[in-house]
Enzyme design. Structure first.
Site, PDB file in Angstrom:
ATOM      1  N   ASN A 229       0.824  -1.212   0.000  1.00  0.00           N
ATOM      2  CA  ASN A 229       0.000   0.000   0.000  1.00  0.00           C
ATOM      3  C   ASN A 229       0.858   1.262   0.000  1.00  0.00           C
ATOM      4  O   ASN A 229       0.526   2.252  -0.652  1.00  0.00           O
ATOM      5  CB  ASN A 229      -0.936   0.002   1.214  1.00  0.00           C
ATOM      6  CG  ASN A 229      -2.239  -0.698   0.880  1.00  0.00           C
ATOM      7  OD1 ASN A 229      -2.394  -1.234  -0.212  1.00  0.00           O
ATOM      8  ND2 ASN A 229      -3.185  -0.698   1.805  1.00  0.00           N
ATOM      9  N   ALA A 273      -2.171  12.018 -12.107  1.00  0.00           N
ATOM     10  CA  ALA A 273      -2.080  13.147 -11.173  1.00  0.00           C
ATOM     11  C   ALA A 273      -3.490  13.587 -10.798  1.00  0.00           C
ATOM     12  O   ALA A 273      -4.426  13.451 -11.587  1.00  0.00           O
ATOM     13  CB  ALA A 273      -1.326  14.292 -11.828  1.00  0.00           C
ATOM     14  N   GLY A 274      -3.658  14.097  -9.603  1.00  0.00           N
ATOM     15  CA  GLY A 274      -4.986  14.539  -9.177  1.00  0.00           C
ATOM     16  C   GLY A 274      -4.969  15.051  -7.754  1.00  0.00           C
ATOM     17  O   GLY A 274      -3.984  15.651  -7.305  1.00  0.00           O
ATOM     18  N   CYS A 281      -7.608   2.874   3.449  1.00  0.00           N
ATOM     19  CA  CYS A 281      -6.354   2.106   3.470  1.00  0.00           C
ATOM     20  C   CYS A 281      -5.084   2.958   3.422  1.00  0.00           C
ATOM     21  O   CYS A 281      -4.321   2.963   4.382  1.00  0.00           O
ATOM     22  CB  CYS A 281      -6.362   1.090   2.342  1.00  0.00           C
ATOM     23  SG  CYS A 281      -7.570  -0.214   2.658  1.00  0.00           S
ATOM     24  N   LYS A 284      -4.438   5.431   6.360  1.00  0.00           N
ATOM     25  CA  LYS A 284      -4.304   4.683   7.629  1.00  0.00           C
ATOM     26  C   LYS A 284      -3.047   3.805   7.605  1.00  0.00           C
ATOM     27  O   LYS A 284      -2.312   3.758   8.596  1.00  0.00           O
ATOM     28  CB  LYS A 284      -5.563   3.826   7.781  1.00  0.00           C
ATOM     29  CG  LYS A 284      -5.481   2.679   8.735  1.00  0.00           C
ATOM     30  CD  LYS A 284      -6.836   2.046   8.922  1.00  0.00           C
ATOM     31  CE  LYS A 284      -7.125   0.868   8.029  1.00  0.00           C
ATOM     32  NZ  LYS A 284      -6.339  -0.331   8.281  1.00  0.00           N
ATOM     33  N   LYS A 341     -13.177   7.472  -4.040  1.00  0.00           N
ATOM     34  CA  LYS A 341     -12.902   7.124  -5.440  1.00  0.00           C
ATOM     35  C   LYS A 341     -14.208   6.642  -6.068  1.00  0.00           C
ATOM     36  O   LYS A 341     -15.185   6.398  -5.349  1.00  0.00           O
ATOM     37  CB  LYS A 341     -11.805   6.077  -5.546  1.00  0.00           C
ATOM     38  CG  LYS A 341     -12.153   4.708  -5.012  1.00  0.00           C
ATOM     39  CD  LYS A 341     -11.010   3.776  -5.347  1.00  0.00           C
ATOM     40  CE  LYS A 341     -11.274   2.359  -5.046  1.00  0.00           C
ATOM     41  NZ  LYS A 341     -10.208   1.477  -5.423  1.00  0.00           N
TER      42      LYS A 341
END
Ligand SMILES: NC(=O)c1ccc[n+]([C@@H]2O[C@H](COP(=O)([O-])OP(=O)(O)OC[C@H]3O[C@@H](n4cnc5c(N)ncnc54)[C@H](O)[C@@H]3O)[C@@H](O)[C@H]2O)c1
Length: 459
Positions: A229, A273-274, A281, A284, A341
């Site tokens: 992650n 990119a954003g 997840c 954290k 998302k």
């Protein structure tokens, strides 16, 4: 195989439905009465593409219950999929995992063998803690107990959860016991060998290869989850850092991402990119990894920087609005997208929440739209006393957002936003300013529709 799953959240419910589809006999336990009531009515408490229809299809093979006692004694394998939310200091709170392990150990029959598997994302060393907790309970009960404990980190992506569960890249198992590894190999056999008939909504991708099941020690398995992650999080932060410089240097980050992504060593995924990452997840898990490092007296500047860059993206949108509008006091801003998302109703750590709070703190009024996450966002923003509710409105009509708005900010790249009638939106606005936080629109088309268009890392 008879399996019990503790926790019916995003991970637990997805796992339950998939294993039931693969003909395992599944019992899922949760303490949340609201979730259980919905599940008893055959309704999914989470929004995840395909989960509702699959839940209906496998209803005969799953039962839902609040009682560990009812299902664990008869199970061969027990999966713990409870939440590990962040504490204030960033550490992952493992109390639900420990509690679930205790409850399991309290009802295991002394003359049967069990495999207990931690699927939740947990700090390195938690598997060992679970071993100790279980032994403590057995010793209090005055029984020997016969249980093998393993880690099987979950790599689910919300919005693509079922696709990922049927066709994973890999299965990781951390265990010191051959028995546990053998049980998990039997559990995953239909996936490892792809012997099942794919559900109609999730056909097997033509290019899909059989996934490996990697076995390792429990500490390494726990570290693999955090490292995976963190790597993905920093890949996104890297391109966002480059995007910031593109804005100064008049380069186009979408072109840069395309150019570097064609290098097979880099790859083109996670290079959009954003406004950065959110969700339950990456924020954290990167924080939890830093806590693990701090407890070991070890610095992780790359992980720290990935977080700094990520959260700076949220502030930069508000700065862009400030510099375009002069002041935000009395201005009306439309927010397109609240979920962290697309294809999920999850708003945990969503960029939109921070952006809405900052805008309201700066004196703006916010009108927000999302196809499915409004209820969750309303709860998250309203329960927070810092948000002035007179300044925050939600609408289910995306075009309503633009009425008399001073600017629109696209925060979540929902498919439906790709097809918006830009000309219609621009016409209804006081000042047609569009901050495209996910580079969804073509700048030329947005400008032709009458917008003053500002993307991320685009000239
Ligand atoms: N959501 C994701 O995308 C994702 C992906 C990979 C890994 N994970 C990890 O998986 C774990 C679960 O995540 P989630 O998003 O599914 O969480 P969630 O909060 O959606 O669900 C957790 C569920 O566990 C239940 N629960 C807690 N304690 C319990 C107990 N003692 N007995 C029975 N039920 C109990 C809660 O009521 C809740 O329904 C976390 O460690 C998370 O980091 C999540």
């Amino acid at each position: 195989m008879k399996i019990a799953i503790i926790g019916t959240g995003y991970v637990g419910l997805t796992t339950a439905v998939v294993f039931a589809y693969l003909n395992h006999d599944v019992a899922a336990v949760d303490k949340d009465e609201r979730k259980l009531n919905l599940l008893h009515e055959g309704r999914s408490p989470i929004h995840e593409p395909g989960i509702q229809s699959l839940l209906e299809e496998v209803q005969h093979a799953i039962r839902f219950t609040p009682s560990v006692t009812e299902v664990v004694p008869e199970a061969e394998l027990i999966l713990i999929a409870v939440g590990t939310p962040p504490k204030k200091n960033g550490e992952a709170d493992t109390q639900h995992v420990v509690q679930a392990a205790k409850e399991v150990a309290q009802v295991c029959l002394p003359d049967r063998h069990y495999t207990l598997v931690v699927k939740s994302t947990v700090p390195i060393g938690t598997n060992q803690r679970v071993v100790e907790v279980v032994e403590e309970v057995f010793s209090e009960r005055g029984i020997q107990g016969n249980i093998s404990i393993a880690s099987n980190p979950e790599f689910l992506q919300e919005g693509l959860a079922l696709q990922g569960a049927f066709y994973p890249d890999r299965i990781v198992v951390g265990a010191n016991s051959d028995k546990a590894i053998d049980t998990l190999r039997r559990l995953y056999k239909p996936i490892l060998e792809q012997t099942f008939d794919p559900p109609s909504e999730f056909p097997r991708p033509a290019s899909y290869h059989l996934p490996p099941m990697m076995t390792t020690d429990p500490n390494s398995a726990e570290m693999i989850k955090y490292a995976a992650n963190t790597f993905l999080a920093l890949k996104i932060s890297f391109i966002n850092e480059i995007a910031g410089l593109c804005e100064k240097a008049e380069a186009d980050v979408t072109e840069v991402a395309r150019g570097i992504g064609l290098d097979a060593r880099i790859g083109n995924r996670f290079l959009q990119a954003g406004l950065g990452w959110g969700g339950s997840c990456y924020p954290k898990d990167t924080a939890a990894l830093l806590r693990v490092a701090a407890q070991s007296g070890y610095e992780m500047p790359i992980t720290e920087a990935a977080r700094t860059v990520n959260f700076r993206q949220r502030k930069r949108v508000v700065e862009k609005l400030h510099s375009t509008l002069g002041t935000l006091k009395g201005k009306t801003i439309g927010i397109l997208g609240l979920a962290f998302k697309p294809n999920t109703d999850d708003i945990r750590e969503a960029p939109a929440l921070d952006i809405v709070r900052e805008l309201i703190a700066a004196g703006a009024t916010v009108q927000a739209h999302d196809p499915i996450a409004i209820a969750n966002a309303r709860l998250a923003l309203n329960e927070n006393a810092e948000t002035d509710n007179d300044k925050l409105f939600f609408t289910e009509d995306v075009y309503e957002l633009s009425y008399d708005a001073d600017a629109l900010v696209l925060v979540t790249e929902w498919e439906l936003y790709h097809k918006l009638e830009l000309r219609r939106l621009a016409k209804q606005m006081k000042t047609p300013i569009l901050i495209d936080g996910r580079n969804v629109f073509s700048p030329e088309e947005a400008r032709a529709a009458g917008f003053h268009y500002i993307g991320v890392g685009r000239p």
